[in-house]
Design a protein around this motif. Structure first.
Motif, mmCIF file in Angstrom:
data_model
loop_
_atom_site.group_PDB
_atom_site.id
_atom_site.type_symbol
_atom_site.label_atom_id
_atom_site.label_comp_id
_atom_site.label_asym_id
_atom_site.label_seq_id
_atom_site.Cartn_x
_atom_site.Cartn_y
_atom_site.Cartn_z
ATOM 1 N N GLN A 21 0.827 -1.208 0.000
ATOM 2 C CA GLN A 21 0.000 0.000 0.000
ATOM 3 C C GLN A 21 0.860 1.257 0.000
ATOM 4 O O GLN A 21 0.464 2.287 -0.526
ATOM 5 N N TYR A 22 2.036 1.157 0.596
ATOM 6 C CA TYR A 22 2.965 2.288 0.646
ATOM 7 C C TYR A 22 3.977 2.252 -0.497
ATOM 8 O O TYR A 22 4.948 2.995 -0.488
ATOM 9 N N HIS A 23 3.738 1.393 -1.473
ATOM 10 C CA HIS A 23 4.602 1.256 -2.650
ATOM 11 C C HIS A 23 6.028 0.879 -2.266
ATOM 12 O O HIS A 23 6.994 1.421 -2.797
ATOM 13 N N ILE A 24 6.117 -0.052 -1.311
ATOM 14 C CA ILE A 24 7.403 -0.591 -0.865
ATOM 15 C C ILE A 24 7.440 -2.064 -1.248
ATOM 16 O O ILE A 24 6.538 -2.821 -0.880
ATOM 17 N N THR A 25 8.453 -2.461 -1.992
ATOM 18 C CA THR A 25 8.602 -3.865 -2.364
ATOM 19 C C THR A 25 8.867 -4.684 -1.109
ATOM 20 O O THR A 25 9.827 -4.414 -0.384
ATOM 21 N N PRO A 26 8.033 -5.678 -0.833
ATOM 22 C CA PRO A 26 8.159 -6.443 0.421
ATOM 23 C C PRO A 26 9.234 -7.547 0.358
ATOM 24 O O PRO A 26 8.914 -8.721 0.234
ATOM 25 N N ASN A 67 19.007 1.804 5.618
ATOM 26 C CA ASN A 67 18.372 1.997 4.309
ATOM 27 C C ASN A 67 16.871 1.728 4.379
ATOM 28 O O ASN A 67 16.069 2.462 3.790
ATOM 29 N N THR A 68 16.493 0.683 5.095
ATOM 30 C CA THR A 68 15.074 0.340 5.219
ATOM 31 C C THR A 68 14.322 1.404 6.006
ATOM 32 O O THR A 68 13.228 1.824 5.609
ATOM 33 N N LEU A 69 14.898 1.845 7.114
ATOM 34 C CA LEU A 69 14.243 2.902 7.894
ATOM 35 C C LEU A 69 14.109 4.182 7.080
ATOM 36 O O LEU A 69 13.065 4.838 7.121
ATOM 37 N N SER A 70 15.132 4.532 6.324
ATOM 38 C CA SER A 70 15.058 5.724 5.468
ATOM 39 C C SER A 70 13.949 5.586 4.429
ATOM 40 O O SER A 70 13.203 6.540 4.172
ATOM 41 N N LEU A 71 13.835 4.406 3.832
ATOM 42 C CA LEU A 71 12.770 4.157 2.864
ATOM 43 C C LEU A 71 11.401 4.257 3.525
ATOM 44 O O LEU A 71 10.484 4.894 2.987
ATOM 45 N N PHE A 72 11.241 3.654 4.703
ATOM 46 C CA PHE A 72 9.968 3.705 5.419
ATOM 47 C C PHE A 72 9.587 5.140 5.763
ATOM 48 O O PHE A 72 8.421 5.513 5.671
ATOM 49 N N GLU A 74 10.673 7.888 4.124
ATOM 50 C CA GLU A 74 10.408 8.555 2.840
ATOM 51 C C GLU A 74 9.002 8.252 2.331
ATOM 52 O O GLU A 74 8.311 9.132 1.808
ATOM 53 N N LYS A 75 8.539 7.032 2.516
ATOM 54 C CA LYS A 75 7.221 6.626 2.030
ATOM 55 C C LYS A 75 6.097 6.972 3.009
ATOM 56 O O LYS A 75 4.926 6.800 2.708
ATOM 57 N N GLY A 76 6.448 7.442 4.223
ATOM 58 C CA GLY A 76 5.435 7.838 5.201
ATOM 59 C C GLY A 76 4.927 6.712 6.076
ATOM 60 O O GLY A 76 3.933 6.886 6.783
ATOM 61 N N LEU A 77 5.601 5.591 6.067
ATOM 62 C CA LEU A 77 5.174 4.446 6.876
ATOM 63 C C LEU A 77 5.494 4.652 8.351
ATOM 64 O O LEU A 77 4.752 4.225 9.221
ATOM 65 N N ILE A 78 6.623 5.317 8.638
ATOM 66 C CA ILE A 78 7.021 5.658 9.997
ATOM 67 C C ILE A 78 7.498 7.109 10.004
ATOM 68 O O ILE A 78 7.695 7.699 8.946
ATOM 69 N N ARG A 79 7.701 7.653 11.204
ATOM 70 C CA ARG A 79 8.208 9.017 11.347
ATOM 71 C C ARG A 79 9.623 8.984 11.897
ATOM 72 O O ARG A 79 9.969 8.106 12.681
ATOM 73 N N GLN A 80 10.389 9.957 11.534
ATOM 74 C CA GLN A 80 11.715 10.147 12.124
ATOM 75 C C GLN A 80 11.607 11.311 13.099
ATOM 76 O O GLN A 80 11.050 12.357 12.762
ATOM 77 N N VAL A 81 12.106 11.116 14.315
ATOM 78 C CA VAL A 81 12.068 12.158 15.339
ATOM 79 C C VAL A 81 13.514 12.451 15.726
ATOM 80 O O VAL A 81 14.186 11.612 16.324
#
Length: 143
Positions: A21-26, A67-72, A74-81
């Protein structure tokens, strides 16, 4: 249970669906990481995630985690604080909320939007629109 607004997933199939749904290849590693971080609302550092994932058997590299956290993010799946230049948390709760950061314990906790009000919000610069609001209130343990 299928609640993706707050990203609460409970199994592999739901995780794969959410990533798509977030256009991330699983990929297997992305699914493993997402299963761990999206099971509940939580704050975590990349190094803590690396340690948890590789507790029994080293399977995920530090570069893959970052890399995975950065992708997540970027796609809005998680937030960076970003608490300060040396301390970055990731937040699996993407619903609008703010944070307390305890300098002594290193703990980041949520402040619900209903518990915080702003009396004045400045006019945005011409030609811009709001992309979000991040407030971090730093606290110390009382003596």
């Amino acid at each position: 249970m299928k609640t993706y607004v707050g990203h609460t997933v409970i199994n592999k199939e739901q995780t794969i669906e959410l990533l798509r749904q977030y256009h991330i290849t699983p990929t297997q590693q992305r699914v493993d990481i997402a299963l761990l971080i999206l099971a509940r609302h939580q704050h975590f550092a990349a190094d803590d995630l690396l340690q948890t994932l590789n507790k029994d058997n080293p399977v995920v590299s530090k570069a893959t985690i970052y890399n995975t956290l950065s992708l997540f993010v970027e796609k809005g799946l998680i937030r960076q604080v970003i608490v300060d230049p040396t301390k970055v948390f990731y937040d699996s709760n993407t619903l609008p909320h703010q944070h307390f950061y305890n300098i002594d314990s290193g703990e980041l906790t949520d402040i619900e939007n209903d518990d915080l009000s702003l009396a004045y919000f400045p006019n945005l610069p011409k030609g811009t629109c709001s992309a979000g609001l991040d407030i971090i209130i730093k606290v110390r343990n009382a003596l």
